[in-house]
Design a protein around this motif. Structure first.
Motif, mmCIF file in Angstrom:
data_model
loop_
_atom_site.group_PDB
_atom_site.id
_atom_site.type_symbol
_atom_site.label_atom_id
_atom_site.label_comp_id
_atom_site.label_asym_id
_atom_site.label_seq_id
_atom_site.Cartn_x
_atom_site.Cartn_y
_atom_site.Cartn_z
ATOM 1 N N VAL A 22 96.629 -5.264 0.713
ATOM 2 C CA VAL A 22 98.094 -5.275 0.619
ATOM 3 C C VAL A 22 98.691 -5.800 1.928
ATOM 4 C CG1 VAL A 22 100.158 -3.835 0.397
ATOM 5 C CG2 VAL A 22 98.219 -3.476 -1.137
ATOM 6 N N ALA A 23 98.142 -5.371 3.033
ATOM 7 C CA ALA A 23 98.623 -5.859 4.335
ATOM 8 C C ALA A 23 98.439 -7.372 4.429
ATOM 9 C CB ALA A 23 97.885 -5.155 5.469
ATOM 10 N N SER A 24 97.321 -7.875 3.926
ATOM 11 C CA SER A 24 97.086 -9.324 3.934
ATOM 12 C C SER A 24 98.087 -10.042 3.033
ATOM 13 C CB SER A 24 95.668 -9.637 3.461
ATOM 14 O OG SER A 24 94.729 -9.117 4.367
ATOM 15 N N LEU A 25 98.385 -9.448 1.878
ATOM 16 C CA LEU A 25 99.400 -10.035 0.999
ATOM 17 C C LEU A 25 100.756 -10.100 1.688
ATOM 18 C CD1 LEU A 25 98.726 -8.522 -2.555
ATOM 19 C CD2 LEU A 25 98.700 -10.934 -1.922
ATOM 20 N N LEU A 26 101.100 -9.027 2.396
ATOM 21 C CA LEU A 26 102.393 -8.997 3.082
ATOM 22 C C LEU A 26 102.462 -10.023 4.214
ATOM 23 C CD1 LEU A 26 103.097 -5.167 3.090
ATOM 24 C CD2 LEU A 26 104.353 -6.935 1.832
ATOM 25 N N ASP A 27 101.302 -10.420 4.754
ATOM 26 C CA ASP A 27 101.286 -11.481 5.759
ATOM 27 C C ASP A 27 101.677 -12.816 5.134
ATOM 28 O OD1 ASP A 27 100.516 -9.792 7.793
ATOM 29 O OD2 ASP A 27 98.378 -10.305 7.647
ATOM 30 N N VAL A 28 101.326 -13.001 3.855
ATOM 31 C CA VAL A 28 101.584 -14.267 3.174
ATOM 32 C C VAL A 28 102.912 -14.224 2.423
ATOM 33 C CG1 VAL A 28 100.695 -15.857 1.414
ATOM 34 C CG2 VAL A 28 99.116 -14.672 2.931
#
Length: 68
Positions: A22-28
């Protein structure tokens, strides 16, 4: 009691991986609504996959019963 601890550790590891994803998704994707939609889509796909797996397993089980 040790088995419970192992299962708890595995569940915690899975949750941490999800949070990392989820954190990686929020980066994108900066929009939380889009991230929520993507997670719901993934959940729906998992549900559909599980449904079809159960159908295949039931079919294979039925075939196995017919051979005996």
């Amino acid at each position: 009691m040790r088995d419970v601890d192992v299962r708890d550790a595995k569940a915690l590891t899975a949750h941490l991986k999800v949070l990392g994803g989820v954190a990686s998704l929020l980066d994108v994707v900066a929009d939380v609504g889009t991230v929520k939609w993507l997670l719901q889509l993934a959940e729906t796909n998992a549900d559909l996959t599980a449904f079809h797996v159960r159908r295949v397993l039931a079919h294979l089980d039925d075939e196995g019963k017919g051979e005996t």
